[in-house]
Design a protein around this motif. Structure first.
Motif, short mmCIF file in Angstrom:
data_model
loop_
_atom_site.label_atom_id
_atom_site.label_comp_id
_atom_site.label_asym_id
_atom_site.label_seq_id
_atom_site.Cartn_x
_atom_site.Cartn_y
_atom_site.Cartn_z
N ASN A 210 23.06 65.35 25.11
CA ASN A 210 23.35 64.90 23.72
C ASN A 210 22.04 64.56 23.12
O ASN A 210 22.22 64.30 21.76
CB ASN A 210 24.00 63.36 23.93
CG ASN A 210 25.18 63.57 24.88
OD1 ASN A 210 26.08 64.28 24.83
ND2 ASN A 210 25.53 62.61 25.80
N CYS A 211 21.02 64.19 23.81
CA CYS A 211 19.72 64.20 22.88
C CYS A 211 18.69 65.12 23.46
O CYS A 211 18.67 65.56 24.45
CB CYS A 211 19.22 62.64 23.63
SG CYS A 211 20.56 61.24 23.46
N CYS B 107 19.07 65.90 28.43
CA CYS B 107 20.23 65.43 28.14
C CYS B 107 21.04 66.37 27.19
O CYS B 107 20.55 66.99 26.31
CB CYS B 107 20.08 64.04 27.50
SG CYS B 107 21.61 63.18 26.79
N CYS C 9 21.13 57.47 25.59
CA CYS C 9 22.48 57.52 25.18
C CYS C 9 23.13 57.00 26.68
O CYS C 9 24.30 56.85 26.72
CB CYS C 9 22.99 58.81 24.66
SG CYS C 9 23.18 59.81 25.96
N CYS D 45 19.72 59.41 31.00
CA CYS D 45 19.19 59.53 29.73
C CYS D 45 18.76 58.09 29.18
O CYS D 45 19.92 57.28 29.23
CB CYS D 45 20.02 60.18 28.81
SG CYS D 45 19.39 60.04 27.15
ZN ZN Z 1 21.01 61.13 25.94
#
Ligand code: ZN
Ligand code: ADP
Length: 746
Positions: free
Chosen positions: A462-463, A460, A484, A481
């Motif tokens: 973002n993560c 991901c 998120c 994901c």
């Molecule tokens: Zn994520």
């Protein structure tokens, strides 16, 4: 009550200060501690809760409150005291605690009662008028005839439906002044269309009699009673004890709260309570997250007004505004869903113990697998331990078979999803027309997409986790994901090295479902997890079909591990028991032990003996071996020894500080500064870790650092942490959160 001149309030905003306001003469009669008010704040209005009434105030520039919101005081003084305790124990501003304590619909008072038109029986009928109407307006006459026969008030809509007449006719009659029509508040009852058939107390077995006596003694003398830990295997009749104990409490004029995990708040559970108290209309209020705002408003008022005296609900039901609380029951007390993972980060079981103490109420923690904390409190004499060792139906505990996946892999069956032994057992059940549950605590089809050439996984953006591949709706054919919600298309070639070498690895419930369907093409296989249960009634429908035998094999996540009764299930397969064991969490072993024991409780509840297959790569880990022997004491003893050696709960309290920011360097620097300041203010009795990257380093675009503190004197530790953080100005884009007694260490 004296009319107060001033009030001290906490407003619903993060200003971390209490403010004084004056009370206009016109409002002084109705205001009190716990009232909700609207006050001027800066150049706007704000909502606030009254904490105290005052004769005098030294504050400067005092302004008057604008209005009282809602009818009576919404919070009792004892609930306010509980809020203050939570604020200091959980290191959390009082206004944040208020957000959990009062449902939003009550805090804001935006939703009111639902209004309905009610027709009242007429005092007398004007016969002359009626005869006139018969000629000129026969329909109005017909309606008036029906009204003349009323013995009691009736909802207008119901009357019109019965007579097949319309609203216009009714309004015409009202205009002539011939009908007594009133607008009244009605309650939105989420269970209005269900009928509850009264049940009576069952005759208790000897163990139950003893257990009930302990509880009723505690209700009779709560000042001297200890919290009771009711440790009884699934099906040992705990709920029956709750029901009879509540009956006893009601007879003493007291009220009761029953907390259950949200996931076990099934129609079955609600029905058991509603039916037992069916003769007392409105006695049972139900609070859970699927209520509409209007229903929540009405259930809350039903409790607040004293009409409902039993509240059954999930975590936040511990704040139900009952008076004369006499008994609090926390069912499945070991459940981690009792911990709220956002501020205020409270644990409902622990809050239950504190509220019960403040309000002189008895408290019972029920479970088949006590948490280590509660078990420890029972062994040290802080709690009273009451055991139920037998199932009511005298059923044997199921046989637990451990399957070593390392050996299975050598044999190259379809391991690691289904070992040869497990698939044979399923085959056997299909032939006998018995049912199977397969359990895996991981959603999706494949848990990662890897490049077999360069080794890169699709992560991901973002993560710091790999994206999961889903075949089914909601994100069909895409990577997603689970943290998120980010989704992405599946690339044709590896975006890192450009080779056509992408492979799927790891598996989730979707893949188990599809493998099992392929392997047993005649069987009816169904999946139950957060992805397949998006429709509102899907959960209920699937459970009904399973109970009626229309499903042979049910595949699912923890959704199916809890509190369900299925007599025809004789086989439970745990596809991978190691998932929880390898989390960086000191409770990992405890969770595995509890999970195995809970899932095992699903097998063999009818006449037939159940079997549980546990597939694992670590067959000799203590949590698996002790669970296999159904040996609680053995497991607890060795786990307690480990916790004591390492200074973990229940021997020490833990406090987890998370420092996060979109800028990695700033998050790191701030976390290091926090550690330095804590070192200065904490004594040597507290253990303080360095600032370390969290196991989940990046979440929703934020870089995260952890600081773990441990110590026995938790109230002091909380205070020191709060004071240190308050004095420390963090950069604006850096956020520090504090979790006291944390359950999520990721
Ligand atoms: Zn994520
Ligand atoms: P637990 O809450 O421990 O899982 P329950 O109270 O749900 O156990 O009891 C399991 C089943 O046994 C229920 O169907 C319940 O009605 C029944 N039961 C409980 N106590 C008795 C009893 N004393 N006599 C007969 N049946 C009982």
């Amino acid at each position: 009550m004296m009319k107060p001149n001033y009030v001290r309030v906490v407003i619903d905003r993060a200003i971390q200060r209490e403010l004084d306001y004056s009370v206009p003469e016109t409002l002084a009669d109705r205001i009190g501690i716990g009232s909700r008010v609207r006050v001027p704040f800066r150049d706007k209005s704000a909502l606030a809760t009254v904490l105290a009434t005052l004769d005098q105030s030294d504050a400067k520039g005092i302004r008057p409150i604008e209005a009282i919101v809602g009818e009576a005081a919404t919070l009792s003084e004892s609930l306010l005291a509980l809020a203050k305790w939570m604020s200091s124990y959980y290191c959390c501003p009082l206004e944040t605690v208020m957000r959990s304590l009062l449902p939003q619909v009550i805090r804001r008072a935006e939703v009111g009662w639902k209004k309905q038109l009610v027709v009242y029986p007429p005092a007398k009928i004007d016969i002359e008028q009626l005869e006139k109407l018969r000629k000129r307006a026969p329909r109005q006459a017909e309606l008036l005839d029906a009204i003349a026969e009323l013995k009691e008030p009736i909802i207008a809509a119901v009357l019109l439906r019965k007579t097949s007449l319309d609203n216009q006719t009714l309004r015409a009659l009202a205009k002539r002044g011939l009908v007594d029509l009133r607008e009244e508040a009605v309650e939105r009852d989420p269970h209005a269309d269900e009928e509850f058939i009264a049940t009576t107390n069952l005759e208790l077995n000897a163990e139950q009699v003893l257990a009930l006596k302990k509880v009723t003694d505690a209700v009779a003398a709560p000042e001297t009673a200890k919290p009771i830990l009711l440790h009884g295997v699934t099906g040992s009749g705990k709920t029956e004890i709750y029901l009879q104990a509540i009956r006893g409490a009601l007879e003493r004029g007291r009220s009761a709260i029953v907390l259950v995990p949200e996931i076990s708040l099934t129609p079955q559970t609600v029905e058991r309570f509603k039916s037992r108290f069916a003769e007392m209309h409105d006695a049972v209020a139900v609070l859970h997250s699927h209520l509409s705002q209007g229903e929540r408003h009405d259930e809350w008022h039903k409790i607040h007004s004293g009409r409902a005296r039993i509240v059954i609900g999930a975590r936040s039901a511990i704040f139900a505004p009952l008076k004369n609380l006499g008994l609090v029951i926390v069912d499945e007390e070991h459940e981690t869903t009792y911990k709220q993972e956002e501020a205020p980060r409270y644990h409902a079981r622990d809050v239950a113990i504190v509220r019960a103490k403040m309000e002189k109420s008895a408290v019972v923690l029920g479970t088949a697998t006590p948490s280590l904390e509660s078990y420890y409190n029972a062994t040290t004499g802080k709690y009273e331990l009451v055991m139920l060792t037998q199932r009511v139906d005298d059923q044997q505990m199921p046989l637990m078979r451990i399957i070593d996946l390392r050996q299975e892999r050598r044999k190259e069956k379809i391991a690691p999803i289904l070992s040869g032994k497990l698939s044979q057992a399923i085959e056997d059940r299909l032939q006998k027309r018995e049912q199977t549950i397969l359990f895996l605590n991981r959603r999706g089809f494949s848990t990662s997409l890897l490049c077999s050439s360069c080794g890169e996984a699709r992560n991901c953006p973002n993560c710091s986790v790999a994206l999961t591949f889903h075949r089914h709706p909601t994100s069909a054919g895409r990577l997603s994901c689970h943290l998120c919600g980010h989704t992405a298309a599946v690339p044709k070639k590896c975006p890192a090295c450009g080779k056509d070498a992408l492979i799927y690895a790891g598996f989730g419930t979707e893949k188990v479902e599809s493998t099992v369907s392929q392997f047993f093409p005649k069987a009816n296989v169904r999946r139950m997890d957060a992805d397949s249960m998006t429709r509102k009634d899907a959960y209920r429908d699937t459970l009904r079909n399973f109970r009626q035998g229309k499903i042979d094999i049910l595949v699912g996540t923890q959704m199916i591990a809890k509190g369900l009764h299925f007599p025809n299930v004789t086989l439970v397969g745990i596809i991978n028991a190691d998932l929880a064991l390898h989390l960086p969490d000191f409770r990992a072993g405890e969770r595995t032990f509890q999970l195995l024991t809970q899932v095992a409780g699903r097998a063999g509840r009818g006449e037939r003996l159940g079997e549980v297959f546990v597939q694992t790569y670590t067959p000799f880990s203590p949590s698996i071996q002790f669970a296999r022997q159904h040996d609680f004491a053995g497991y607890f003893d060795q786990e307690l020894e480990f916790r004591e050696r390492c200074g973990f709960p229940p021997f020490k309290h833990a406090v987890l500080i998370t420092v996060r920011s979109a800028h990695e360097a700033r998050a790191k620097l701030s976390a290091e500064t926090v550690v330095r300041r804590l070192k200065e203010s904490l004594g040597s009795e507290f253990m303080l870790s360095d600032a370390t990257p969290a196991p989940l380093e990046k979440l929703q675009g934020q870089f995260r650092f952890h600081i773990l503190l441990r110590g026995a004197a938790i109230i002091r530790l909380s205070r020191l942490v709060r004071e240190t953080l308050e004095r420390l100005p963090l950069p604006e884009d850096v956020i520090a959160t504090v979790d006291v007694d944390p359950y999520q260490l990721l």
